[in-house]
Design an enzyme around this catalytic site. Structure first.
Site, PDB file in Angstrom:
ATOM      1  CB  CYS A  75      -0.943   0.007   1.353  1.00  0.00           C
ATOM      2  SG  CYS A  75      -1.791   1.378   1.344  1.00  0.00           S
ATOM      3  CB  CYS A 189      -3.388   4.010  -5.441  1.00  0.00           C
ATOM      4  SG  CYS A 189      -4.618   3.123  -4.433  1.00  0.00           S
TER       5      CYS A 189
HETATM    6  N1  DGL Z   1      -4.027   0.802  -1.887  1.00  0.00           N
HETATM    7  C1  DGL Z   1      -3.642   1.937  -1.369  1.00  0.00           C
HETATM    8  C2  DGL Z   1      -2.411   2.553  -1.870  1.00  0.00           C
HETATM    9  O1  DGL Z   1      -1.576   2.190  -2.479  1.00  0.00           O
HETATM   10  C3  DGL Z   1      -4.526   2.669  -0.524  1.00  0.00           C
HETATM   11  C4  DGL Z   1      -6.092   2.865  -1.018  1.00  0.00           C
HETATM   12  C5  DGL Z   1      -6.770   3.640   0.064  1.00  0.00           C
HETATM   13  O2  DGL Z   1      -7.100   2.776   1.145  1.00  0.00           O
HETATM   14  O3  DGL Z   1      -7.245   4.690  -0.066  1.00  0.00           O
HETATM   15  O4  DGL Z   1      -2.203   3.722  -1.636  1.00  0.00           O
END
Ligand code: DGL
Length: 258
Positions: A75, A189
């Site tokens: 993430c 993301c």
């Molecule tokens: N998948 C996450 C990222 O790479 C975060 C998405 C979220 O929960 O806003 O930033």
């Protein structure tokens, strides 16, 4: 043996499955515990201290309950908010983070204009600012916070995903190979690779969509190799979530095959 233990992988939800997919391809003989914090998602618009506190709690749980030998923070938002804290608190555990692929995009672009789609949390972070500042002389980066996009992907709301992709692509300006156009789009993301089928037609075939799954998987392999932590058994994945188990199982089946 230490090497027999699983690798922990976590995200706010299903986004990290784009990283897990690459990890399984690179490390087919490893065991993984995938942790989705869907009960507290999305992270992107929540603020650093909330995301840091969730990240610390999840790491503790993965270490205590699953005895993980390494942790992949799949993430971008959690990496920006907490990877330094995680490393401080668990110096004995190899911890791999993800960050938007600005460097690979700067190497790919011909027009020297690159768009970056990411959460507000990632784009506002000090970690991202340092990365951006270090590459400013190689390309112009158009930074686009994509509020709501991770949540729409998380909920499998395809109409909302399509409409948000359209809105954010339009906000960046012209994409294409001509001078002055953006010819590379960083998917900053881990949820966004699951919107490629909407994004690619909107930006055009010639535009590079740059994600981080494969480089992160290769880096994880190197880290495990260095510490002699590679395993050679039958690979498998266990799923854990603070949200709905059924929804995660269904998403994993759909998205890991995609
Ligand atoms: N998948 C996450 C990222 O790479 C975060 C998405 C979220 O929960 O806003 O930033």
């Amino acid at each position: 043996m230490e090497s027999d233990k699983p690798i922990g992988v976590f995200d706010s939800g299903v986004g990290g499955l784009s990283v897990l997919r690459a990890l399984r391809a690179e490390l087919p003989k490893e065991q993984f515990v995938y942790f989705s914090d869907a009960g507290h998602a999305p992270y992107g618009e929540r603020g650093d201290s909330f995301v840091a506190q969730r990240s610390m709690t999840i790491a503790r749980q993965l270490l205590d309950e699953h005895r993980i030998k390494a942790l992949v923070v799949a993430c971008n938002t959690a990496t920006a908010a907490a990877v330094h804290l995680l490393r401080q608190s668990h110096p004995e555990v190899p911890i791999v983070g993800v960050e938007p692929a600005l460097k690979p995009a700067a190497a790919l672009t011909r027009t020297r204009r690159v768009a970056v789609f990411a959460t507000r949390g990632t784009l506002d972070s000090a970690k991202f600012r340092t990365l951006h500042d270090s590459l400013k002389q190689h390309a112009e980066f158009v930074l686009q916070p994509c509020d709501g996009l991770a949540a729409a992907i998380e909920n499998g709301d395809e109409d909302e995903v399509a409409s948000l992709c359209e809105r954010y692509v339009r906000a960046v300006g012209e994409f294409g190979a001509r001078d002055g156009c953006v010819d590379a789009l960083v998917l900053g993301c881990t949820h966004y690779p699951f919107a490629i089928r909407h994004l690619q037609p909107l930006v055009g075939d010639g535009v590079h969509l740059v994600e981080t799954g494969q480089p992160v998987a290769r880096h994880t392999r190197r880290v495990l190799e260095e510490r002699q932590l590679l395993q050679a058994t039958e690979g498998r994945v266990q799923f854990k979530t603070t949200g709905c188990e059924k929804a995660l199982a269904a998403a994993a089946e759909r998205l890991l095959a995609a």
